[in-house]
Design a protein around this motif. Structure first.
Motif, PDB file in Angstrom:
ATOM      1  N   GLY A 549       0.713  -1.183   0.107  1.00 14.25           N
ATOM      2  CA  GLY A 549       0.066  -0.105  -0.032  1.00 14.25           C
ATOM      3  C   GLY A 549       0.700   1.154   0.060  1.00 14.25           C
ATOM      4  O   GLY A 549       0.311   2.388   0.175  1.00 14.25           O
ATOM      5  N   ALA A 550       2.059   1.033  -0.558  1.00 13.06           N
ATOM      6  CA  ALA A 550       2.940   2.059  -0.458  1.00 13.06           C
ATOM      7  C   ALA A 550       2.661   3.214  -1.407  1.00 13.06           C
ATOM      8  O   ALA A 550       2.561   4.501  -1.076  1.00 13.06           O
ATOM      9  CB  ALA A 550       4.450   1.801  -0.575  1.00 13.06           C
ATOM     10  N   GLY A 551       2.402   2.947  -2.508  1.00 14.34           N
ATOM     11  CA  GLY A 551       1.830   3.908  -3.675  1.00 14.34           C
ATOM     12  C   GLY A 551       3.280   4.554  -4.223  1.00 14.34           C
ATOM     13  O   GLY A 551       4.251   4.317  -3.721  1.00 14.34           O
ATOM     14  N   MET A 603       2.771  -1.182 -16.220  1.00 11.45           N
ATOM     15  CA  MET A 603       1.472   0.073 -16.254  1.00 11.45           C
ATOM     16  C   MET A 603       0.518  -0.478 -15.528  1.00 11.45           C
ATOM     17  O   MET A 603      -0.148   0.529 -14.721  1.00 11.45           O
ATOM     18  CB  MET A 603       1.306   0.483 -17.557  1.00 11.45           C
ATOM     19  N   ALA A 604       0.232  -1.741 -15.619  1.00 18.06           N
ATOM     20  CA  ALA A 604      -0.849  -2.259 -14.713  1.00 18.06           C
ATOM     21  C   ALA A 604      -0.818  -2.093 -13.094  1.00 18.06           C
ATOM     22  O   ALA A 604      -1.565  -1.965 -12.361  1.00 18.06           O
ATOM     23  CB  ALA A 604      -1.366  -3.522 -15.262  1.00 18.06           C
ATOM     24  N   LEU A 605       0.538  -1.830 -12.879  1.00 25.75           N
ATOM     25  CA  LEU A 605       0.945  -1.684 -11.590  1.00 25.75           C
ATOM     26  C   LEU A 605       1.042  -0.287 -10.867  1.00 25.75           C
ATOM     27  O   LEU A 605       0.743  -0.027 -10.088  1.00 25.75           O
ATOM     28  CB  LEU A 605       2.100  -2.542 -11.035  1.00 25.75           C
ATOM     29  N   ILE A 606       1.835   0.466 -11.897  1.00 22.59           N
ATOM     30  CA  ILE A 606       2.235   1.639 -11.453  1.00 22.59           C
ATOM     31  C   ILE A 606       1.080   2.567 -11.530  1.00 22.59           C
ATOM     32  O   ILE A 606       0.984   3.434 -10.548  1.00 22.59           O
ATOM     33  CB  ILE A 606       2.955   2.326 -12.642  1.00 22.59           C
ATOM     34  N   LYS A 607       0.168   2.659 -12.394  1.00 19.46           N
ATOM     35  CA  LYS A 607      -0.960   3.690 -12.214  1.00 19.46           C
ATOM     36  C   LYS A 607      -1.691   3.505 -11.119  1.00 19.46           C
ATOM     37  O   LYS A 607      -2.138   4.436 -10.274  1.00 19.46           O
ATOM     38  CB  LYS A 607      -1.871   3.563 -13.588  1.00 19.46           C
ATOM     39  N   PRO A 608      -2.226   2.116 -10.619  1.00 18.09           N
ATOM     40  CA  PRO A 608      -2.882   2.087  -9.336  1.00 18.09           C
ATOM     41  C   PRO A 608      -2.086   2.561  -8.274  1.00 18.09           C
ATOM     42  O   PRO A 608      -2.564   3.241  -7.267  1.00 18.09           O
ATOM     43  CB  PRO A 608      -3.167   0.666  -9.147  1.00 18.09           C
ATOM     44  N   MET A 609      -0.756   2.528  -8.311  1.00 16.72           N
ATOM     45  CA  MET A 609       0.251   2.832  -7.275  1.00 16.72           C
ATOM     46  C   MET A 609       0.175   4.353  -7.068  1.00 16.72           C
ATOM     47  O   MET A 609       0.171   4.990  -6.202  1.00 16.72           O
ATOM     48  CB  MET A 609       1.648   2.071  -7.158  1.00 16.72           C
ATOM     49  N   ILE A 610       0.145   5.022  -8.212  1.00 15.98           N
ATOM     50  CA  ILE A 610      -0.112   6.406  -8.360  1.00 15.98           C
ATOM     51  C   ILE A 610      -1.279   6.983  -7.527  1.00 15.98           C
ATOM     52  O   ILE A 610      -1.346   8.098  -6.988  1.00 15.98           O
ATOM     53  CB  ILE A 610       0.105   7.005  -9.633  1.00 15.98           C
ATOM     54  N   SER A 611      -2.484   6.314  -8.137  1.00 14.55           N
ATOM     55  CA  SER A 611      -3.763   6.435  -7.403  1.00 14.55           C
ATOM     56  C   SER A 611      -3.781   6.361  -5.905  1.00 14.55           C
ATOM     57  O   SER A 611      -4.583   7.069  -5.280  1.00 14.55           O
ATOM     58  CB  SER A 611      -4.839   5.705  -8.122  1.00 14.55           C
ATOM     59  N   MET A 612      -2.924   5.622  -5.433  1.00 16.80           N
ATOM     60  CA  MET A 612      -2.907   5.496  -3.878  1.00 16.80           C
ATOM     61  C   MET A 612      -2.529   6.767  -3.243  1.00 16.80           C
ATOM     62  O   MET A 612      -2.868   6.942  -2.142  1.00 16.80           O
ATOM     63  CB  MET A 612      -2.048   4.200  -3.504  1.00 16.80           C
ATOM     64  N   ARG A 613      -1.646   7.381  -3.952  1.00 19.75           N
ATOM     65  CA  ARG A 613      -1.015   8.548  -3.015  1.00 19.75           C
ATOM     66  C   ARG A 613      -1.521   9.882  -3.775  1.00 19.75           C
ATOM     67  O   ARG A 613      -1.364  11.141  -3.147  1.00 19.75           O
ATOM     68  CB  ARG A 613       0.396   8.474  -3.383  1.00 19.75           C
ATOM     69  N   VAL A 614      -2.035   9.854  -4.775  1.00 20.29           N
ATOM     70  CA  VAL A 614      -2.705  11.179  -5.331  1.00 20.29           C
ATOM     71  C   VAL A 614      -4.022  11.142  -5.696  1.00 20.29           C
ATOM     72  O   VAL A 614      -4.595  10.123  -6.222  1.00 20.29           O
ATOM     73  CB  VAL A 614      -1.862  11.496  -6.792  1.00 20.29           C
TER      74      VAL A 614
END
Length: 734
Positions: A549-551, A603-614
Motif C-alpha cells: 500500500g505504499a503507492g 503500467m497495470a501496477l504503476i497507475k494504481p500505485m499513483i492513485s494510492m497517493r494522489v
C-alpha cells in the motif's frame, strides 16, 4: 642694417631651437591619445590596453576609456572584472556615456542569463542617439533577450540589425537566423501575425516562407518559386543572399535509385528483424501496398481493429520478448527500432531482455520469417502511390506545408541484397559500389552503423540505425525506431498540450537513462526548465509496493543532460552572446504531467500505485510510450488506464486498417514484426527521397512509422500518433 654675417649667425642659432621644438612635438604625439577615444565606435583593443589608457587619463576621457575597457572585458569573457568596472562608474555621465552604459549593463545581464533584466535595460535605451555600431549591438542584445524563441519581435530585431552589419559573414548569420526563426513559428503564430503596412522587408520574408511551405515537397517547384520570389522582392536581404538552407535548393539534384544495395544481416539471431524490414521494403517497391488500399474502418473504439483482441497479437506474449516499440533492456545487438538498451549491437527493433543477438527475437512464426521476398527478383509494378490515410485523427497532420506521400512502386529499380553477417561492412560497401549501386539502405546492426562515419565511400547511405555519436556527413542519413525518438516526440506533444512541469517514470536501467536524457534535452530546446525523473525497479518490486500500500509519489530528481557538444555563443558586430542555458525549474515539487516508459504489465501496477497517493483532483495527465501498448489488452486494463495518452506508429494506430490487417496476417499478429515491416516500407520511401531529406530542411514524408523529417545531421525524426483510453475504448487523443 645688420651685417649679413650677423644675420647668418642668428639664423644658425635658431635652427637647433626649431628642430628641438619639432622633435618635442613628435615625441609628445607618441604618448596616450586621450583625445581620440570614441565610446560609440568599435572597440578593437584589449581590456589591458584600455585600462592603461584609463589610468593615464586625467580628464573627461577617463570614463570613455573605462567604458571601452568594460566592452573588452565582456568580449574576453571576464565577467567579474566587467561587473566591478560597471559598478565603479561615476554617477554623473553624459548622455552618450549613459547610453553606452545601458548597453553594457544589458550585455552583462544577457551573459549572466538574466534575459529579463537585459530586456528591462534595453527599454531605457534611446535608439535615436546611438551610432550605427551601437545599434547593431542593441539589436543583437534584443535577440539574446528573446532567447531565440520565435516571435514577431525577434523577427523585427533581426530585420533591423541586418543593414547595420558590414561583414558578409555577419550578414549571412543574420539571414540564416531570420530564416530559422521564421520556420520555427507555429501555425498558430503565423496565422495570427499582424504587421504594419510599411514593413515591406518583413512581408517579403513571410511570403518567402509561404513559397517554401507550398513547394517543399517538390524541389523543382521550390527552385522556381524561390526565383520568382527574388524577382518580386529584389531589395529583400534574402533575395541578395539566400539563407544557407535555401541556397542548397539551387544545386539540388534528384537522388538516383537505379540500383539500390540493401544491407541486412540475413543469418544469425538478427535475421528475423531483417526479414520483416526486407518484406516491407519489397512490398512498397513492388506495389503490394496498393492492394491494401481500401477505405479505412471507422470504428474508433480500437486503434488496432484489424488485429482484433486476440491475445496472440500481443507483441510481448512471451517473457522477455517485447514489441519493437517496447524499449526494454538488452545486452545483445541493439536494433534500429529498438528502444532497448544494449551493450552490443542493437538489432532493428529489438527491445527484449534476451541476451546475445537474440535481443528481441519475438515469437514470430516461420511464416513470418519466410514472408520476405527476394529483393532482387523482378516484380510487376502496381499502382503508383499508396493512398493517404483518411483518418485525420489517427494520422499526424503535417506542419509546414505539403508532405510527400509513400514513394510509388517501381519495377525499374534494381535491388540487390547483401548479407552483412557474412563479411565486414567495409567489404560489403566496396562490393556494392563495384556492382554499380547508386544508393545504400542499411546496415542494420549498430556496430556496423558506428563504423560508417570512418569509411570513405561516395555512395549515399540510409543507415537503419543510429550511432552513439552522430556525425554530419553529406551522404549519410540515419533512420531508426528508437526509444529516444519516442521521448523527443513525447516532449513536443506534452509541450503543445500546455504542460510545463513534467515528471518521467522510467526503468532503473541504461534504457531509462537514455530516454530521460533525450526527453530532457528536447524539453529544454523547447524552452522548458529542468525535468524530474523517478526510476522504478523490477515488476516484483512494484508488486511488493502495491501489496504494502505504499503507492508512488509524484516526486523525482533533476535529470542531468550531458551533451557531447556544448552549445556555442554567437558573435555578431563585435558582440558575443553566449548560448542560452536551460532554465531551472522552481523546485516546488508541483508536477502537471507524467511520461511513463513501462510495459503493459508494469503500467497495470504503476497507475494504481499513483492513485494510492494522489487524489483524482490532483492527478497529473499521464502519457506513456508505445511500450505500454499491446494488442489484446482486455477491457479491465483499458478501464484501469482511463485518461492515459500513449504514442505509437500510424500503422498500429488505425491510419490504414487494411494494410495493418495484411501485415498482421503475414506475421501472425506479432506486432514487433509489424513495426519492422512498417520500417521497411518507410525505408523505401526515404530512399526515393534521399536528397530531399538530406538537402531540404523541413522536408516531410508521411510514413507508416510516423510523419518523417530530418535534423541538420540527417537523423530522421518521427512524429507519432497519440491515442487515449476513454471509457474502455481507444480513441484519438484530444
Amino acid at each position: 642694417m645688420l651685417p649679413s654675417k650677423v644675420i647668418h649667425n642668428k639664423a644658425g642659432r635658431c635652427v637647433p631651437l626649431l628642430l628641438a621644438a619639432l622633435i618635442f612635438a613628435g615625441c609628445s604625439g607618441q604618448g596616450p591619445q586621450t583625445s581620440s577615444v570614441d565610446v560609440q565606435g568599435a572597440a578593437t583593443g584589449t581590456s589591458d590596453s584600455y585600462l592603461q589608457q584609463m589610468q593615464q587619463s586625467s580628464n573627461d576621457n577617463k570614463v570613455d576609456w573605462q567604458l571601452l575597457a568594460i566592452r573588452a572585458l565582456l568580449k574576453e569573457g571576464k565577467i567579474p572584472q566587467a561587473s566591478d568596472q560597471l559598478a565603479s562608474l561615476p554617477q554623473q555621465l553624459s548622455d552618450t556615456q549613459h547610453q553606452e552604459s545601458l548597453l553594457l549593463q544589458a550585455q552583462l545581464k544577457a551573459m549572466q542569463q538574466d534575459t529579463g533584466g537585459a530586456a528591462q535595460l534595453l527599454q531605457q535605451v534611446n535608439t535615436g542617439s546611438l551610432s550605427k555600431d551601437q545599434l547593431a549591438r542593441y539589436y543583437q542584445l534584443q535577440i539574446a533577450a528573446g532567447q531565440g524563441r520565435p516571435s514577431l519581435d525577434l523577427l523585427r530585431a533581426y530585420i533591423a540589425q541586418e543593414p547595420l552589419l558590414t561583414s558578409p559573414a555577419d550578414k549571412q548569420k543574420n539571414i540564416d537566423a531570420t530564416w530559422l526563426a521564421l520556420t520555427q513559428l507555429t501555425p498558430a503564430q503565423t496565422g495570427s501575425l499582424v504587421i504594419n503596412a510599411d514593413e515591406n522587408t518583413l512581408q517579403g520574408w513571410l511570403d518567402l516562407l509561404n513559397v517554401y511551405k507550398a513547394n517543399v515537397s517538390d524541389p523543382t517547384m521550390l527552385k522556381a518559386g524561390i526565383s520568382d520570389w527574388q524577382t518580386r522582392y529584389p531589395e529583400n536581404p534574402a533575395a541578395k543572399m539566400l539563407p544557407t538552407a535555401l541556397s542548397q535548393v539551387q544545386n539540388f539534384q534528384q537522388s538516383s535509385t537505379g540500383k539500390i544495395a540493401l544491407l541486412l544481416p540475413l543469418n544469425g539471431q538478427a535475421q528475423i528483424f531483417a526479414k520483416a524490414i526486407q518484406k516491407g521494403f519489397d512490398d512498397a517497391r513492388n506495389g503490394a501496398l496498393a492492394q491494401a488500399a481500401v477505405p479505412p474502418q471507422t470504428d474508433g473504439s480500437n486503434a488496432t481493429a484489424a488485429a482484433g483482441a486476440n491475445p496472440a497479437a500481443s507483441p510481448a506474449s512471451a517473457t522477455g520478448q517485447n514489441a519493437a516499440a517496447s524499449p526494454s533492456s538488452a545486452t545483445g545487438q541493439n536494433a534500429a527500432a529498438s528502444p532497448a538498451s544494449a551493450t552490443g549491437q542493437n538489432t532493428a527493433a529489438s527491445p527484449s531482455s534476451a541476451t546475445g543477438q537474440n535481443a528481441a527475437v519475438s515469437p514470430a512464426s516461420a511464416a513470418g520469417q519466410n514472408a520476405a521476398t527476394n529483393s532482387s527478383a523482378a516484380q510487376p509494378a502496381g499502382n503508383t502511390t499508396q493512398p493517404a490515410a483518411t483518418d485525420g485523427a489517427a494520422q499526424p497532420a503535417a506542419s509546414g506545408g505539403n508532405v510527400a506521400q509513400t514513394a510509388p512502386p517501381s519495377s525499374s529499380a534494381q535491388v540487390q541484397v547483401y548479407d552483412t553477417s557474412s563479411q565486414p561492412i567495409d567489404q560489403v560497401l566496396a562490393q556494392a559500389q563495384k556492382d554499380g549501386a547508386t544508393l545504400v539502405v542499411g546496415p542494420l546492426l549498430k556496430s556496423n552503423v558506428d563504423r560508417l562515419a570512418s569509411l570513405p565511400t561516395p555512395l549515399n547511405i540510409l543507415a537503419l540505425n543510429e550511432p552513439e555519436a552522430v556525425q554530419n556527413h553529406p551522404n549519410l542519413c540515419y533512420f531508426a525506431l528508437s526509444p529516444e525518438d519516442e521521448a523527443r516526440d513525447a516532449a513536443h506533444h506534452m509541450w503543445d498540450q500546455g504542460k510545463r512541469s513534467p515528471l518521467l517514470m522510467v526503468p532503473r536501467s541504461s534504457l531509462g537513462d537514455r530516454v530521460s536524457k533525450a526527453f530532457a534535452a528536447e524539453w529544454q530546446k523547447l524552452g522548458g526548465g529542468t525535468v524530474l525523473q523517478q526510476q522504478f525497479g523490477s515488476q516484483s518490486e512494484l508488486k511488493q509496493g502495491i501489496n504494502s500500500g505504499a503507492g508512488l509519489r509524484l516526486t523525482g530528481t533533476p535529470i542531468v543532460s550531458q551533451q557531447t557538444q556544448q552549445p556555442q555563443g554567437v558573435t555578431v558586430a563585435g558582440l558575443t552572446i553566449p548560448a542560452p542555458q536551460a532554465p531551472v525549474s522552481s523546485g516546488d515539487g508541483s508536477v502537471d504531467s507524467l511520461y511513463i516508459v513501462a510495459t503493459q504489465d508494469e503500467m497495470a501496477l504503476i497507475k494504481p500505485m499513483i492513485s494510492m497517493r494522489v487524489s483524482s483532483r490532483s492527478m497529473a495527465q499521464i502519457y506513456a510510450s508505445s511500450r505500454s501498448y499491446q494488442a489484446g489488452s482486455g477491457p479491465d486494463y483499458r478501464l484501469e488506464m482511463e485518461g492515459v495518452q500513449f504514442s505509437d506508429i500510424p500503422l498500429l494506430s488505425g491510419s490504414n486498417p487494411a494494410l495493418m490487417q495484411q501485415a498482421a496476417k503475414s506475421f501472425n499478429n506479432d506486432y514487433s514484426q509489424v513495426r519492422l515491416y512498417a520500417m521497411g516500407v518507410d525505408a523505401w520511401t526515404l530512399a526515393n527521397h534521399f536528397n530531399e531529406v538530406r538537402q531540404l530542411p523541413g522536408f516531410q514524408l508521411k510514413g507508416e512509422t510516423g510523419s518523417l523529417s530530418a535534423t541538420q545531421d540527417c537523423v530522421i525524426n518521427r512524429k507519432l500518433v497519440w491515442s487515449q483510453y476513454r471509457q474502455g475504448q481507444i480513441v484519438p487523443a484530444s
